[in-house]
Scaffold this motif. Structure first.
Motif, PDB file in Angstrom:
ATOM      1  N   PRO A  30      49.892  55.301  43.348  1.00  0.00           N
ATOM      2  CA  PRO A  30      49.629  55.042  42.120  1.00  0.00           C
ATOM      3  C   PRO A  30      48.221  54.839  41.621  1.00  0.00           C
ATOM      4  O   PRO A  30      47.918  54.915  40.762  1.00  0.00           O
ATOM      5  CB  PRO A  30      50.895  53.435  42.174  1.00  0.00           C
ATOM      6  CG  PRO A  30      50.603  52.700  42.715  1.00  0.00           C
ATOM      7  CD  PRO A  30      50.813  53.913  43.744  1.00  0.00           C
ATOM      8  N   ARG A  31      47.246  54.460  42.239  1.00  0.00           N
ATOM      9  CA  ARG A  31      45.974  54.428  41.892  1.00  0.00           C
ATOM     10  C   ARG A  31      45.631  55.976  41.536  1.00  0.00           C
ATOM     11  O   ARG A  31      44.734  56.061  40.974  1.00  0.00           O
ATOM     12  CB  ARG A  31      44.731  53.866  43.151  1.00  0.00           C
ATOM     13  CG  ARG A  31      43.463  53.856  43.416  1.00  0.00           C
ATOM     14  CD  ARG A  31      42.953  53.012  41.895  1.00  0.00           C
ATOM     15  NE  ARG A  31      41.449  52.276  41.972  1.00  0.00           N
ATOM     16  CZ  ARG A  31      40.913  51.636  42.685  1.00  0.00           C
ATOM     17  NH1 ARG A  31      42.011  50.264  43.496  1.00  0.00           N
ATOM     18  NH2 ARG A  31      39.639  51.747  42.663  1.00  0.00           N
ATOM     19  N   VAL A  84      49.778  37.684  33.777  1.00  0.00           N
ATOM     20  CA  VAL A  84      50.625  38.073  33.622  1.00  0.00           C
ATOM     21  C   VAL A  84      50.897  38.567  34.485  1.00  0.00           C
ATOM     22  O   VAL A  84      51.569  39.049  34.998  1.00  0.00           O
ATOM     23  CB  VAL A  84      51.167  38.749  32.261  1.00  0.00           C
ATOM     24  CG1 VAL A  84      50.946  38.100  31.123  1.00  0.00           C
ATOM     25  CG2 VAL A  84      50.460  40.192  31.926  1.00  0.00           C
ATOM     26  N   GLY A  85      49.343  39.209  35.592  1.00  0.00           N
ATOM     27  CA  GLY A  85      50.145  40.278  36.824  1.00  0.00           C
ATOM     28  C   GLY A  85      48.968  41.071  37.083  1.00  0.00           C
ATOM     29  O   GLY A  85      49.941  41.902  35.558  1.00  0.00           O
ATOM     30  N   SER A  86      48.788  41.916  37.555  1.00  0.00           N
ATOM     31  CA  SER A  86      48.341  43.080  37.744  1.00  0.00           C
ATOM     32  C   SER A  86      49.226  44.772  37.289  1.00  0.00           C
ATOM     33  O   SER A  86      48.995  45.586  36.755  1.00  0.00           O
ATOM     34  CB  SER A  86      47.786  43.789  38.607  1.00  0.00           C
ATOM     35  OG  SER A  86      48.599  44.248  39.558  1.00  0.00           O
ATOM     36  N   THR A  87      51.033  43.960  37.255  1.00  0.00           N
ATOM     37  CA  THR A  87      51.952  44.674  37.703  1.00  0.00           C
ATOM     38  C   THR A  87      51.852  45.564  36.086  1.00  0.00           C
ATOM     39  O   THR A  87      52.292  46.570  36.171  1.00  0.00           O
ATOM     40  CB  THR A  87      52.946  44.750  38.060  1.00  0.00           C
ATOM     41  OG1 THR A  87      52.822  44.251  39.721  1.00  0.00           O
ATOM     42  CG2 THR A  87      54.046  45.980  38.382  1.00  0.00           C
ATOM     43  N   ALA A 139      44.566  48.276  38.560  1.00  0.00           N
ATOM     44  CA  ALA A 139      44.369  48.358  39.631  1.00  0.00           C
ATOM     45  C   ALA A 139      43.795  47.992  40.463  1.00  0.00           C
ATOM     46  O   ALA A 139      43.756  48.220  41.551  1.00  0.00           O
ATOM     47  CB  ALA A 139      44.556  50.368  39.318  1.00  0.00           C
ATOM     48  N   GLU A 140      42.624  47.897  39.633  1.00  0.00           N
ATOM     49  CA  GLU A 140      41.753  47.157  41.170  1.00  0.00           C
ATOM     50  C   GLU A 140      41.691  45.373  42.015  1.00  0.00           C
ATOM     51  O   GLU A 140      41.522  45.618  42.866  1.00  0.00           O
ATOM     52  CB  GLU A 140      40.353  47.028  40.367  1.00  0.00           C
ATOM     53  CG  GLU A 140      38.857  46.743  40.885  1.00  0.00           C
ATOM     54  CD  GLU A 140      38.619  48.063  41.792  1.00  0.00           C
ATOM     55  OE1 GLU A 140      37.516  47.658  42.623  1.00  0.00           O
ATOM     56  OE2 GLU A 140      38.763  49.202  41.956  1.00  0.00           O
ATOM     57  N   VAL A 160      39.750  53.828  51.295  1.00  0.00           N
ATOM     58  CA  VAL A 160      40.664  54.822  50.828  1.00  0.00           C
ATOM     59  C   VAL A 160      41.136  54.774  49.375  1.00  0.00           C
ATOM     60  O   VAL A 160      40.939  55.590  48.613  1.00  0.00           O
ATOM     61  CB  VAL A 160      41.565  54.465  51.497  1.00  0.00           C
ATOM     62  CG1 VAL A 160      43.392  55.469  50.804  1.00  0.00           C
ATOM     63  CG2 VAL A 160      42.465  54.691  53.247  1.00  0.00           C
ATOM     64  N   LEU A 161      40.577  53.478  48.696  1.00  0.00           N
ATOM     65  CA  LEU A 161      40.382  53.740  47.483  1.00  0.00           C
ATOM     66  C   LEU A 161      39.618  54.041  46.850  1.00  0.00           C
ATOM     67  O   LEU A 161      39.439  54.543  45.836  1.00  0.00           O
ATOM     68  CB  LEU A 161      40.872  51.641  47.030  1.00  0.00           C
ATOM     69  CG  LEU A 161      42.243  50.951  47.190  1.00  0.00           C
ATOM     70  CD1 LEU A 161      41.449  49.694  46.687  1.00  0.00           C
ATOM     71  CD2 LEU A 161      43.667  51.651  46.344  1.00  0.00           C
ATOM     72  N   LEU A 162      37.844  53.748  47.219  1.00  0.00           N
ATOM     73  CA  LEU A 162      37.182  54.303  46.763  1.00  0.00           C
ATOM     74  C   LEU A 162      37.092  56.349  47.143  1.00  0.00           C
ATOM     75  O   LEU A 162      36.474  57.036  46.411  1.00  0.00           O
ATOM     76  CB  LEU A 162      35.879  53.874  48.006  1.00  0.00           C
ATOM     77  CG  LEU A 162      34.551  54.729  47.679  1.00  0.00           C
ATOM     78  CD1 LEU A 162      33.532  54.668  46.342  1.00  0.00           C
ATOM     79  CD2 LEU A 162      33.391  53.877  48.698  1.00  0.00           C
TER      80      LEU A 162
END
Length: 420
Positions: A30-31, A84-87, A139-140, A160-162
């Motif tokens: 998803p990222r 409310v959360g990141s989702t 996402a962060e 990996v995210l970077l």
């Protein structure tokens, strides 16, 4: 990495990932989808505005409309994720972004080049700017939760995210330019929508964990960050230099489509290629800077990167061919990447952990503020005078960076090599 279910109290923090999927399916995919949509909309929509309006003024205004709402939405996005959360935030923002670009894709072919098309692309720039910021913050936050789940392997998740973000910056502008040139606005917008919907469908499954105390108000967080930054002169001077540097970089980004297409005779795909080449140069500089900082410390690396950025930006106004422009922009962004590594390292060394979030938010707001100003400058400047405007900003950039690194020269944190 094994996980066990328990009835004990969840770990500290406001978010915890529900253990359904591993990091590849639960975080990285998803990222990647969101980063692709983010990069294509950030660089592709100004190209679309220029293609529809053929106006440098409206292209600059679109850059303002794309960045100004992002600044105002930054604190709101963080508060929404906390509540409310990141989702939910990632799914909502991604779906709304897909709806907006699909509506534009359906409306633009029937509008021709009239006022309706102009209004549509300007609204598209503003709406995608806000929604992309909400999706990015969500996402962060999900990436931070995945890092906490990884424990001692958190650095691997962040690496990996970077890499995902940098690869999106590498591929997104070029893909947006190619799609716009060879498939048209509809093809580019449909691709952005597809990436947005994929990110929404695969959003990391997280739930908010309510802290015992109420979250600090946004204004209070800004005050705390400002107080901390004032107490750290070395970091403050570096932020001043980078703020002035971002004035020049923002102007180059906002004026890029006009300079390449209208003055250098290039195409939309060539505009995207400029920023893809810049991403490659930035990745190389990040790798070199990390190695160099380990050996000689922050100040020599930062000073060299600042000199590179200043020299190439001063030379940009004299670029009369596309190839020279591409090379100079790549070197400019490489210098900026080197300074960013210095900023992140110095920030980690100096900012106390208990006020790190508030200080980070303030620094991000400060460093992004020049971008809508740059868009306004492009909108107000005749196209044939953009080179002079870039030169003026480059002079301010060089002076600001020279003063900043002169102030940093004797600071112990900037002189010693990095620890293991």
């Amino acid at each position: 990495m094994s996980r066990t279910h328990s009835t004990s109290r969840p770990p500290a923090g406001r978010h915890a990932r529900i253990p359904v999927f591993g990091p590849v399916r639960g975080v990285y995919v998803p990222r990647t989808a969101d980063a692709g949509a983010f990069a294509m909309s950030t660089y592709g929509i100004p190209l679309l505005v220029l293609a529809v309006t053929d106006s440098a003024t409206l292209t600059g205004l679109a850059f303002v409309l794309e960045w100004l709402p992002r600044l105002s939405a930054f604190a709101l996005a963080g508060a929404a994720v906390d509540r409310v959360g990141s989702t939910r935030v990632l799914r909502t923002a991604s779906v709304l972004r897909a709806v907006v670009v699909l509506a534009a894709a359906g409306a633009l072919p029937a509008m021709g080049d009239g006022l309706g098309a102009i209004v549509t692309v300007m609204v598209l720039a503003a709406a995608t700017g806000v929604l992309s910021e909400f999706a990015y913050i969500a996402a962060e936050t999900a990436g931070g939760a995945a890092s906490r789940d990884a424990g001692e392997h958190a650095h691997r998740v962040q690496a990996v995210l970077l890499g995902i973000d940098q690869c999106a910056t590498l591929a997104g502008p070029a893909l947006a330019g190619v799609l716009l040139q060879y498939v048209g606005a509809t093809g580019m917008l449909l691709t952005i929508a597809a990436c947005s919907l994929l990110g929404a469908a695969l959003a990391p499954r997280q739930r908010p964990i309510w802290p015992q105390e109420a979250p600090a108000p946004v204004v209070q967080g800004i005050k705390t960050g400002w107080k901390t930054l004032r107490s750290l002169p070395a970091l403050g001077w570096l932020c001043v230099g980078l703020l002035l540097s971002n004035c020049a970089i923002g102007l180059v980004q906002a004026a890029g489509p006009v300079l390449v297409i209208q003055q250098l005779g290039g195409t939309s795909s060539q505009v995207g290629l400029v920023w893809s080449a810049a991403a490659v140069a930035s990745l190389a500089m990040v790798a070199l800077a990390r190695l160099a900082i380990d050996r000689v410390g922050l100040w020599p690396v930062g000073a060299a990167a600042a000199a590179l950025a200043s020299a190439t930006c001063l030379a940009l106004a004299t670029a009369h061919t596309y190839t020279v422009f591409l090379v100079l922009v790549a070197l400019l962004m490489a210098g900026e990447a080197g300074m960013t590594v210095v900023l992140r390292t110095l920030r980690a060394r100096l900012v106390p952990a208990e006020v790190f979030g508030a200080t980070l938010s303030l620094i991000i707001l400060l460093l992004l503020a020049p971008f809508p100003i740059a868009g306004a400058l492009v909108a107000l400047t005749p196209p044939d005078l953009l080179g002079h405007a870039i030169t003026a900003c480059a002079v301010l950039q060089a002076l600001g960076l020279a003063v900043s690194f002169a102030k940093l020269r004797s600071h112990p944190a900037a002189r010693r090599p990095a620890t293991a």
